[in-house]
Design a protein around this motif. Structure first.
Motif, PDB file in Angstrom:
ATOM      1  N   SER A   1       0.844  -1.194   0.000  1.00  0.00           N
ATOM      2  CA  SER A   1       0.000   0.000   0.000  1.00  0.00           C
ATOM      3  C   SER A   1       0.876   1.239   0.000  1.00  0.00           C
ATOM      4  CB  SER A   1      -0.903   0.005   1.235  1.00  0.00           C
ATOM      5  OG  SER A   1      -1.853  -1.041   1.137  1.00  0.00           O
ATOM      6  N   GLY A   2       0.383   2.282  -0.650  1.00  0.00           N
ATOM      7  CA  GLY A   2       1.106   3.553  -0.713  1.00  0.00           C
ATOM      8  C   GLY A   2       1.961   3.666  -1.968  1.00  0.00           C
ATOM      9  N   TRP A   3       2.830   4.673  -1.961  1.00  0.00           N
ATOM     10  CA  TRP A   3       3.666   4.978  -3.124  1.00  0.00           C
ATOM     11  C   TRP A   3       4.901   4.089  -3.150  1.00  0.00           C
ATOM     12  CZ3 TRP A   3       1.779   7.820  -6.883  1.00  0.00           C
ATOM     13  CH2 TRP A   3       0.763   8.744  -6.598  1.00  0.00           C
ATOM     14  N   SER A   4       5.282   3.673  -4.353  1.00  0.00           N
ATOM     15  CA  SER A   4       6.503   2.884  -4.521  1.00  0.00           C
ATOM     16  C   SER A   4       6.974   2.991  -5.964  1.00  0.00           C
ATOM     17  CB  SER A   4       6.252   1.416  -4.155  1.00  0.00           C
ATOM     18  OG  SER A   4       5.273   0.858  -5.019  1.00  0.00           O
ATOM     19  N   THR A   5       8.215   2.589  -6.186  1.00  0.00           N
ATOM     20  CA  THR A   5       8.722   2.449  -7.552  1.00  0.00           C
ATOM     21  C   THR A   5       8.938   0.963  -7.789  1.00  0.00           C
ATOM     22  OG1 THR A   5      10.970   2.843  -6.783  1.00  0.00           O
ATOM     23  CG2 THR A   5       9.814   4.715  -7.710  1.00  0.00           C
ATOM     24  N   ILE A   6       8.543   0.522  -8.977  1.00  0.00           N
ATOM     25  CA  ILE A   6       8.576  -0.901  -9.297  1.00  0.00           C
ATOM     26  C   ILE A   6       9.299  -1.079 -10.620  1.00  0.00           C
ATOM     27  CG2 ILE A   6       7.137  -2.923  -9.807  1.00  0.00           C
ATOM     28  CD1 ILE A   6       4.925  -1.562  -8.115  1.00  0.00           C
ATOM     29  N   ASP A   7      10.221  -2.037 -10.672  1.00  0.00           N
ATOM     30  CA  ASP A   7      10.899  -2.362 -11.925  1.00  0.00           C
ATOM     31  C   ASP A   7       9.898  -2.985 -12.883  1.00  0.00           C
ATOM     32  OD1 ASP A   7      13.363  -1.473 -11.041  1.00  0.00           O
ATOM     33  OD2 ASP A   7      13.914  -3.424 -10.212  1.00  0.00           O
ATOM     34  N   LEU A   8       9.911  -2.501 -14.120  1.00  0.00           N
ATOM     35  CA  LEU A   8       9.029  -3.041 -15.150  1.00  0.00           C
ATOM     36  C   LEU A   8       9.783  -4.077 -15.968  1.00  0.00           C
ATOM     37  CD1 LEU A   8       7.263   0.177 -16.434  1.00  0.00           C
ATOM     38  CD2 LEU A   8       6.192  -1.728 -15.272  1.00  0.00           C
ATOM     39  N   ASP A   9       9.116  -5.127 -16.323  1.00  0.00           N
ATOM     40  CA  ASP A   9       9.714  -6.177 -17.137  1.00  0.00           C
ATOM     41  C   ASP A   9       9.387  -5.909 -18.602  1.00  0.00           C
ATOM     42  OD1 ASP A   9      11.029  -8.453 -17.873  1.00  0.00           O
ATOM     43  OD2 ASP A   9       9.397  -9.821 -17.351  1.00  0.00           O
ATOM     44  N   THR A  10      10.016  -4.815 -19.138  1.00  0.00           N
ATOM     45  CA  THR A  10       9.743  -4.431 -20.525  1.00  0.00           C
ATOM     46  C   THR A  10      10.877  -4.817 -21.462  1.00  0.00           C
ATOM     47  OG1 THR A  10      10.734  -2.268 -20.186  1.00  0.00           O
ATOM     48  CG2 THR A  10       8.353  -2.449 -19.806  1.00  0.00           C
ATOM     49  N   GLY A  11      11.939  -5.350 -20.916  1.00  0.00           N
ATOM     50  CA  GLY A  11      13.101  -5.686 -21.731  1.00  0.00           C
ATOM     51  C   GLY A  11      14.105  -4.561 -21.803  1.00  0.00           C
ATOM     52  N   GLU A  12      13.708  -3.347 -21.392  1.00  0.00           N
ATOM     53  CA  GLU A  12      14.626  -2.211 -21.379  1.00  0.00           C
ATOM     54  C   GLU A  12      15.249  -2.100 -19.997  1.00  0.00           C
ATOM     55  OE1 GLU A  12      12.989   1.456 -22.776  1.00  0.00           O
ATOM     56  OE2 GLU A  12      11.687   0.414 -24.184  1.00  0.00           O
ATOM     57  N   GLU A  13      16.564  -1.893 -19.980  1.00  0.00           N
ATOM     58  CA  GLU A  13      17.251  -1.789 -18.704  1.00  0.00           C
ATOM     59  C   GLU A  13      16.855  -0.492 -18.002  1.00  0.00           C
ATOM     60  OE1 GLU A  13      21.789  -1.502 -17.063  1.00  0.00           O
ATOM     61  OE2 GLU A  13      21.418  -2.567 -18.936  1.00  0.00           O
ATOM     62  N   GLY A  14      16.596  -0.583 -16.707  1.00  0.00           N
ATOM     63  CA  GLY A  14      16.258   0.596 -15.917  1.00  0.00           C
ATOM     64  C   GLY A  14      14.844   1.085 -16.092  1.00  0.00           C
ATOM     65  N   SER A  15      13.971   0.270 -16.664  1.00  0.00           N
ATOM     66  CA  SER A  15      12.581   0.684 -16.842  1.00  0.00           C
ATOM     67  C   SER A  15      11.854   0.551 -15.510  1.00  0.00           C
ATOM     68  CB  SER A  15      11.914  -0.184 -17.913  1.00  0.00           C
ATOM     69  OG  SER A  15      10.639   0.316 -18.202  1.00  0.00           O
ATOM     70  N   VAL A  16      11.356   1.684 -15.017  1.00  0.00           N
ATOM     71  CA  VAL A  16      10.754   1.748 -13.685  1.00  0.00           C
ATOM     72  C   VAL A  16       9.432   2.488 -13.778  1.00  0.00           C
ATOM     73  CG1 VAL A  16      11.072   2.667 -11.346  1.00  0.00           C
ATOM     74  CG2 VAL A  16      13.023   1.793 -12.595  1.00  0.00           C
ATOM     75  N   MET A  17       8.499   2.087 -12.921  1.00  0.00           N
ATOM     76  CA  MET A  17       7.245   2.824 -12.861  1.00  0.00           C
ATOM     77  C   MET A  17       7.021   3.347 -11.451  1.00  0.00           C
ATOM     78  SD  MET A  17       3.859   0.449 -12.856  1.00  0.00           S
ATOM     79  CE  MET A  17       3.917  -1.035 -11.862  1.00  0.00           C
TER      80      MET A  17
END
Length: 196
Positions: free
Chosen positions: A71-87
């Motif tokens: 719960s709350g705010w966070s940053t999550i690594d995205l599995d998009t194939g691009e290095e350093g992709s974060v949401m």
């Protein structure tokens, strides 16, 4: 600017969470799932992410296969194939053990940040070059004016009392100094003529 864009992303996420929570209050989990699918279909940027999980932990709706139940705010690594992709994401519990996560891909923000830093580097470099060029021009002008004064005073020292320094009307400190030296030379020339 990057902070402003980041804050706008947070505002958009908070707005979406509010709308989806409102849909849940009106129509329950099914209404939240329909609203999520409608938002995904309307997303032209491809930067919006949603996840709705059921009480058993399985995904009920959204374009994320899995999501942490934080719960709350966070940053999550995205599995998009691009290095350093974060949401950037906001998660919240829903009634009856359901969970909602809404996020935005930070890649456009990071791309803009990189462009701004690159532009700042070019602008800073250009400013340094202009400052150096301006300093060089000013120092050459000062050196030239000092050399002219030195030549004129050397002629006076050699006995040519009719020599005068060039002075522009209005001018700068060198012109003021030249006028004072010229006035002194006028008095000296007048005194020498009287003595003769």
């Amino acid at each position: 600017v990057v902070r402003l864009i980041h804050a706008c992303g947070m505002t958009e996420i908070a707005r979406d969470v509010g709308v989806l929570l409102g849909a849940g209050r009106l129509g329950g989990p099914g209404s939240v799932a329909l609203s999520i699918e409608a938002r995904i279909a309307a997303d032209r940027s491809g930067t919006q992410y949603f996840y709705m999980g059921g009480p058993d932990g399985g995904r009920l709706a959204g374009n994320l296969a899995i999501a942490p139940r934080r719960s709350g705010w966070s940053t999550i690594d995205l599995d998009t194939g691009e290095e350093g992709s974060v949401m950037l994401a906001f998660g919240t519990a829903l009634p009856a053990g359901h969970f909602l996560l809404v996020g935005r891909d930070l890649a456009p923000v990071r791309e803009l940040e990189a462009r701004l830093l690159g532009a700042a580097g070019w602008v800073g470099g250009a400013a340094i070059l202009l400052a150096l060029g301006g300093g060089l021009l000013v120092s050459r002008g000062v050196a030239r004016r000092a050399a002219e004064m030195e030549r004129a005073l050397a002629e006076v020292e050699a006995g040519r009392l009719d020599t005068r320094l060039a002075a522009r009307p209005g001018g700068d400190e060198f012109d003021l100094l030249a006028r004072r030296v010229n006035a002194t030379l006028d008095r000296l020339q007048g005194t020498m003529a009287a003595l003769r």
